[in-house]
Design a protein around this motif. Structure first.
Motif, mmCIF file in Angstrom:
data_model
loop_
_atom_site.group_PDB
_atom_site.id
_atom_site.type_symbol
_atom_site.label_atom_id
_atom_site.label_comp_id
_atom_site.label_asym_id
_atom_site.label_seq_id
_atom_site.Cartn_x
_atom_site.Cartn_y
_atom_site.Cartn_z
ATOM 1 N N ALA A 4 0.831 -1.208 0.000
ATOM 2 C CA ALA A 4 0.000 0.000 0.000
ATOM 3 C C ALA A 4 0.872 1.267 0.000
ATOM 4 O O ALA A 4 0.487 2.302 -0.528
ATOM 5 N N LEU B 12 -0.563 6.739 6.393
ATOM 6 C CA LEU B 12 -0.611 5.269 6.360
ATOM 7 C C LEU B 12 0.243 4.652 7.467
ATOM 8 O O LEU B 12 -0.161 3.689 8.120
ATOM 9 N N GLY B 140 -0.684 -2.294 4.099
ATOM 10 C CA GLY B 140 -2.125 -2.058 4.159
ATOM 11 C C GLY B 140 -2.833 -2.895 5.213
ATOM 12 O O GLY B 140 -4.058 -2.991 5.232
#
Lengths: 199, 199
Positions: A4, B12, B140
Motif C-alpha cells: 500500500a 498510512l 495495508g
C-alpha cells in the motif's frame, strides 16, 4: 505483491536510505527535529508509555563532553556531524501514565519496582529509536546511529551520579544531510526463509 | 516544515494507523508477510546483526499452544486474529556475522559470551519489531502488538527447555485487516518539550 505504501516512500525510508558515516555541513534545525517528533510520536508503545527522551547536543562544550565517551572511530564521527542526539530511556515514565493511559491510571502501580520499569523503558524506548530513525529519513535527512560508547560514562556525564540518575542512553545518533560517499556498499540481508518459519 | 515523506505515506504509517484490537476474517497470506520482510529487512541494526526471528502461528494446534500463555484478555484477542506472529530474538545471531559483516568477520568473537549477545540480540530485535510494525502498515494491514504473556511459558512451548533454547519471544503480534471499531480514541502523546531537551 504490491504494498500500500508507494514506491517512492519505500525507497525514502527503507530501500535507498542508508546509515550515514559522513555528512555535509548543512545544519539540522529544531524545526526539523520538531517535524520528526510530530510524525513519530504516533507510533505505538506498550500502554502508551513513550519512555524515549532525546537530548540534542548543540553546544561545543556538550559535544566535547559527549565525544570523550565514544569508542574508537565513533569519536571522530560524532565530532564531525552537524547535529548529534542522545536517545535515552526514561526510567520514571510511569509517573506520566495516569495522563497517558487515562482509562486505566492504576497501571502506574505495575511499575512501582525500578527493575520492572527499567526493562519496560528500555524495550519501549528502543522501539521509539527505530521509529525516530525512520522519521529522520522521512524528513529527508540521514541518521548515523551508534552504540559504541561507554554507557556508564555517558550516563554520568549527562544524567548525573548513578544513585540519582533516572535515564540511560541507549543510542547516540548523528544527524544531517549525507555527504557524497557517506556509506559503503549495502551489507547482505537475511533471506525470508532464514527469518520466518511457520508452525 | 514539510517532510520529504508524502502526506499519504505519513498517514498510512503514523497518523491514521492504529493498534488494532479486532480484525475482519480476511486471511493474511505468506506473500504479504514476504512483502513486509522484503521492505523492512533494509532497516538498520548494529553491525548488521538482524537477530529478529518471526514464527507465523498458522495451525490450530499451534494457536492453542500459544493462547495458553497469553495474559488476561490477550488470550481472546490472539484467538480471534486472522494471523498471529511471534517476534523473537535469536541469541545465536553471531554465527551469521562473518557473512553479514564480511569486512570484519572477527566481530563474531565480540559475542562469545552469551549474556553479551543476549543483550545485543534483544536490543536489535526490538528495533526490528518496530520496523516490522511499520512494514505491516505499509502492506495495508494493521498490527496488534502484545507484550502481556508468560515469557518463560511461551519460550518453553515454542523454543524448548531453557538449557537448549536459543531464542526468546519479545512480542506477540496480531495481524490482519482492522474490523470496524477496531480501536478506541487515540491516547495522548507527549509534547515536544517533554521529550526533547537541548544542551
Amino acid at each position: 505483491m504490491r504494498l500500500a505504501l508507494d514506491p517512492a516512500a519505500q525507497d525514502l525510508l527503507f530501500r535507498e536510505a542508508r546509515t550515514a558515516n559522513t555528512f555535509t555541513s548543512e545544519p539540522v534545525t529544531d524545526e526539523q527535529i520538531r517535524a520528526v517528533h510530530d510524525l513519530v510520536k504516533y507510533a505505538p508503545t506498550s500502554m502508551n508509555q513513550q519512555p524515549l527522551r532525546i537530548v540534542l547536543v548543540r553546544s561545543a562544550e556538550a559535544r566535547e563532553r559527549l565525544v570523550r565517551h565514544m569508542v574508537g572511530n565513533n569519536a571522530a564521527k560524532v565530532s564531525a556531524a552537524p547535529l548529534v542526539a542522545l536517545l535515552a530511556a526514561d526510567y520514571e515514565f510511569h509517573e506520566k501514565l495516569p495522563r497517558l493511559f487515562p482509562h486505566r491510571p492504576e497501571v502506574r502501580e505495575l511499575f512501582a519496582d525500578r527493575a520492572v520499569r527499567e526493562e519496560s523503558a528500555r524495550f519501549n524506548a528502543t522501539l521509539q529509536i527505530a521509529y525516530f530513525i525512520l522519521g529522520v529519513r522521512a524528513a529527508g535527512l540521514a541518521a548515523g546511529p551508534i552504540v559504541g560508547f561507554d554507557t556508564e560514562g555517558l550516563d554520568r556525564e549527562f544524567f548525573g551520579a548513578r544513585e540519582q540518575r533516572t535515564a540511560t542512553v541507549l543510542t547516540v545518533v548523528n544527524l544531517g544531510k549525507p555527504a557524497e560517499n557517506a556509506w559503503s556498499a549495502r551489507l547482505p540481508r537475511l533471506d525470508f526463509h532464514e527469518v520466518v518459519t511457520t508452525v
